[in-house]
Design an enzyme around this catalytic site. Structure first.
Site, PDB file in Angstrom:
ATOM      1  CG  ASP A  15      -1.791   0.952   1.406  1.00  0.00           C
ATOM      2  OD1 ASP A  15      -2.546   1.680   0.210  1.00  0.00           O
ATOM      3  OD2 ASP A  15      -2.475   2.154   2.638  1.00  0.00           O
ATOM      4  CB  SER A  16       0.186   4.221  -1.051  1.00  0.00           C
ATOM      5  OG  SER A  16      -1.082   4.400   0.213  1.00  0.00           O
ATOM      6  CB  CYS A  78      -3.443   0.313  -2.602  1.00  0.00           C
ATOM      7  SG  CYS A  78      -2.642   2.489  -2.960  1.00  0.00           S
ATOM      8  CD  GLU A 158      -0.792   7.681   6.449  1.00  0.00           C
ATOM      9  OE1 GLU A 158       0.442   7.298   7.329  1.00  0.00           O
ATOM     10  OE2 GLU A 158      -0.428   6.223   5.941  1.00  0.00           O
ATOM     11  CB  CYS A 192      -9.747   4.860   0.204  1.00  0.00           C
ATOM     12  SG  CYS A 192      -7.435   5.001   0.965  1.00  0.00           S
ATOM     13  CG  HIS A 194      -5.316   5.449   4.169  1.00  0.00           C
ATOM     14  ND1 HIS A 194      -4.904   4.788   2.944  1.00  0.00           N
ATOM     15  CD2 HIS A 194      -4.166   6.121   5.707  1.00  0.00           C
ATOM     16  CE1 HIS A 194      -3.285   4.931   3.637  1.00  0.00           C
ATOM     17  NE2 HIS A 194      -2.904   5.351   4.226  1.00  0.00           N
TER      18      HIS A 194
HETATM   19  N1  DGL Z   1      -4.966   3.558   0.975  1.00  0.00           N
HETATM   20  C1  DGL Z   1      -4.804   4.150  -0.295  1.00  0.00           C
HETATM   21  C2  DGL Z   1      -5.933   3.419  -1.278  1.00  0.00           C
HETATM   22  O1  DGL Z   1      -6.817   2.298  -1.214  1.00  0.00           O
HETATM   23  C3  DGL Z   1      -5.025   5.258  -0.538  1.00  0.00           C
HETATM   24  C4  DGL Z   1      -3.896   6.488   0.049  1.00  0.00           C
HETATM   25  C5  DGL Z   1      -3.044   7.297  -0.343  1.00  0.00           C
HETATM   26  O2  DGL Z   1      -4.007   8.685  -0.900  1.00  0.00           O
HETATM   27  O3  DGL Z   1      -1.952   7.294  -0.718  1.00  0.00           O
HETATM   28  O4  DGL Z   1      -6.204   4.209  -2.184  1.00  0.00           O
END
Ligand code: DGL
Length: 274
Positions: A15-16, A78, A158, A192, A194
């Protein structure tokens, strides 16, 4: 193509940032004996505001790093990288099987059977590509899908600010932007990785709406994919977990622990360069 898999090799999860740990947690619950290596590209987070070309380049670099760990399968945990780069990643990693989270998320939303109006909360890049709309409409021909970009929810997650009046008012604002007289969601898809951390806040503000995410369905797809390749681990020992990040391991430990549901220290996380 049939490929021979050494079943003790780890599953790579990418993931990012720390958001993909929500997916990793579900994979651990479903497949507790599997070894896992997770990479959060925290140096370049957020991906969601970047161009498709940058997101694809970052995703290729991150997954190339994971390949050094001899992974037997890759999970793109992600939505942004899944929406933008899943095909490129499948080609890049072949013959290692690669799955993303958008299709499992769409699957979960349709299976929830709440109704035909779907609201997808996601990053700018995911919304721009309309990947969720396509994936949902393939499964529910009568679907009406609205996608709302919610970049600030990534920052809240975050930061660990997942409840309280700041989180409440930001969620309220996004939901107000998404819904109007012509559209009222039956279900909300957390598009997402997150956003599951904000699930309680989102649910309490959305009211009588089903809230779904892709974590559990993705874990089920991991199991099916490994089974179909004869790749499920044979060992009955608890699986090992390796955590990698490209920057900010203190923050990763602090916030990642909440995502994973277990305390983490910096000693648990290895800093890597891509
Ligand atoms: N966790 C990433 C997703 O599922 C998004 C976070 C980011 O913008 O890097 O899209």
């Amino acid at each position: 193509m049939t490929i021979h898999i050494d079943t003790s090799l780890p599953i790579g999860v990418f993931d990012s940032g720390v958001g993909g740990l929500t997916v990793l947690k579900a994979i651990r619950e479903t497949l507790p004996n599997e070894n896992l290596v997770y990479l959060g590209d925290t140096a370049r987070l957020p991906y969601g505001t970047k161009s498709p070309a940058s997101i694809e380049r970052y995703a290729i670099q991150a997954t190339t790093k994971l390949r050094e760990y001899n992974i037997k399968m890759l999970v793109v945990a992600c939505n942004t990288a899944s929406a933008v780069a899943i095909v490129a990643l499948q080609q890049h990693m072949a013959p290692i099987p690669v799955i993303g989270v958008v299709d499992p998320g769409a699957e979960a939303a349709v299976a929830a059977g709440a109704g035909d109006s779907y609201l997808v909360l996601a990053t700018e890049a995911t919304v721009r590509l309309g990947a969720y709309s396509r994936a949902i409409k393939m499964r529910d021909l009568g679907a009406e899908v609205r996608e709302q970009s919610c970049e600030m929810l990534v920052s809240l997650a975050e930061e660990g600010w997942t409840s309280g009046h700041i989180a409440d008012s930001i969620v309220r604002q996004y939901l107000a932007e998404a819904e109007d007289n012509t559209f009222k969601a039956d279900s909300i898809i957390l598009g997402c990785t997150h956003f599951p951390l904000l699930r309680d806040t989102i649910s309490s503000i959305a009211g009588d709406v089903v809230v779904v995410d892709s974590a559990t369905t993705t874990a089920a797809v991991v199991r099916e994919t490994l089974m179909s390749h004869g790749g499920l681990i044979v060992s009955k020992q608890p699986g090992m977990l390796k955590l990698l990040a490209t920057d900010g391991i203190q923050r990763f430990a602090r916030v990642g622990g909440q995502f994973l549901g277990q305390p983490l220290t910096v000693e648990n996380i290895q800093l890597v360069d891509l």
